[in-house]
Write a protein that holds these residues in place. Sequence first.
Motif, PDB file in Angstrom:
ATOM      1  N   THR A  73      -5.296   2.878 -10.322  1.00  0.00           N
ATOM      2  CA  THR A  73      -4.949   2.534  -8.973  1.00  0.00           C
ATOM      3  C   THR A  73      -4.540   1.057  -9.418  1.00  0.00           C
ATOM      4  O   THR A  73      -4.966   0.394 -10.261  1.00  0.00           O
ATOM      5  CB  THR A  73      -6.232   2.222  -8.228  1.00  0.00           C
ATOM      6  N   ARG A 111       0.927  -1.401   0.135  1.00  0.00           N
ATOM      7  CA  ARG A 111      -0.037   0.046  -0.090  1.00  0.00           C
ATOM      8  C   ARG A 111       0.707   1.066   0.045  1.00  0.00           C
ATOM      9  O   ARG A 111       1.547   1.489   0.971  1.00  0.00           O
ATOM     10  CB  ARG A 111      -0.765   0.167   1.139  1.00  0.00           C
ATOM     11  N   SER A 166       3.856   1.833  -7.630  1.00  0.00           N
ATOM     12  CA  SER A 166       2.417   1.755  -7.158  1.00  0.00           C
ATOM     13  C   SER A 166       1.797   3.135  -7.312  1.00  0.00           C
ATOM     14  O   SER A 166       2.441   4.240  -7.288  1.00  0.00           O
ATOM     15  CB  SER A 166       2.492   1.261  -5.922  1.00  0.00           C
ATOM     16  N   GLU A 168       0.347   3.732  -4.658  1.00  0.00           N
ATOM     17  CA  GLU A 168       0.282   4.186  -3.361  1.00  0.00           C
ATOM     18  C   GLU A 168       1.607   4.583  -2.835  1.00  0.00           C
ATOM     19  O   GLU A 168       2.642   4.169  -3.523  1.00  0.00           O
ATOM     20  CB  GLU A 168      -0.115   2.874  -2.425  1.00  0.00           C
TER      21      GLU A 168
END
Length: 306
Positions: A140, A7, A192, A194
């Motif tokens: 995402t 994450r 990512s 994130e």
Amino acid sequence: MAIPMLRAAMISHSQSQQLIHSLSAINETAKRRKTVVFSSSFSELNPLIRSEVSFCVGTCLIPHPKKVNTGGEDAFFVSNYNGGVIAVADGVSGWAEEDVDPSLFPRELLANASNFIEDEEVNYDPQILIRKAHAATSSTGSATVIVAMLEKNGTLRIANVGDCGLKLIRNGHVVFSTSPQEHYFDCPFQLSSERAGQTYLDAAVCNVELMEGDTIVMGSDGLFDNVFDHEIVQTIVKYKDVAETAKSLANLASSHALDSNFDSPYSLEARSRGFKPPLWKKILGMKLTGGKLDDITVIVGQVVSS
């Protein structure tokens, strides 16, 4: 890639062609390049004497058996700009548990990369290309990625984040391989959406000097987890056409992935890390074996005179 989170369209081409937010400047440490040279012949290394070279490329993508209808979560692109640009990205399937399509991030990432190839700021630097492509990606998800950019003088510039890989085969031998980057077994570095993910600064970067007749094999971990180096060499020797070579390597990886008795590179690595076989195998005195089911992407590039 069935790995923890922190994450690609199915296309096959036998010739080189293009398929498909500024950050602060890289510091001097990040800009260092490792140059790998495999011959001391002056005529081979002197760019004033060497003939210009480029890639002749063949590709193949085989999705995970359970993801055939969606095309899998790998993505790749090939461009004939300069000496040729090739790239593979492998989406992290764990995002499906969050109701996110894992294929969107790698596909957008490489679509952006293909658009920035000729960008002046990129200046034919794969690490900067990754930086700009990542910054422009709004989907995402996360993905591993490798980019290789061939200059016409024979210098191959490589940037890699994670466990996609590249091997150089010369005169029937693997003389160079990229090394996977991982946090722990089966959890590679990954770009990512994130903040917990890696960035272009984490990329492993190197330059490799190529010569006419060399062959480059790039792929997602679905290839290298299931096919040994000697099998890659044997396949390259067997086929002269790059498209047939890529297809044969992908089919071999797929066959090994489905074979629970095949002692694959993946199972060898798992045993070396202390992983044990399922209880029923242990009772029967069997060791941990088998290939790894995954999306499989293969790009084969033959270095030819321009």
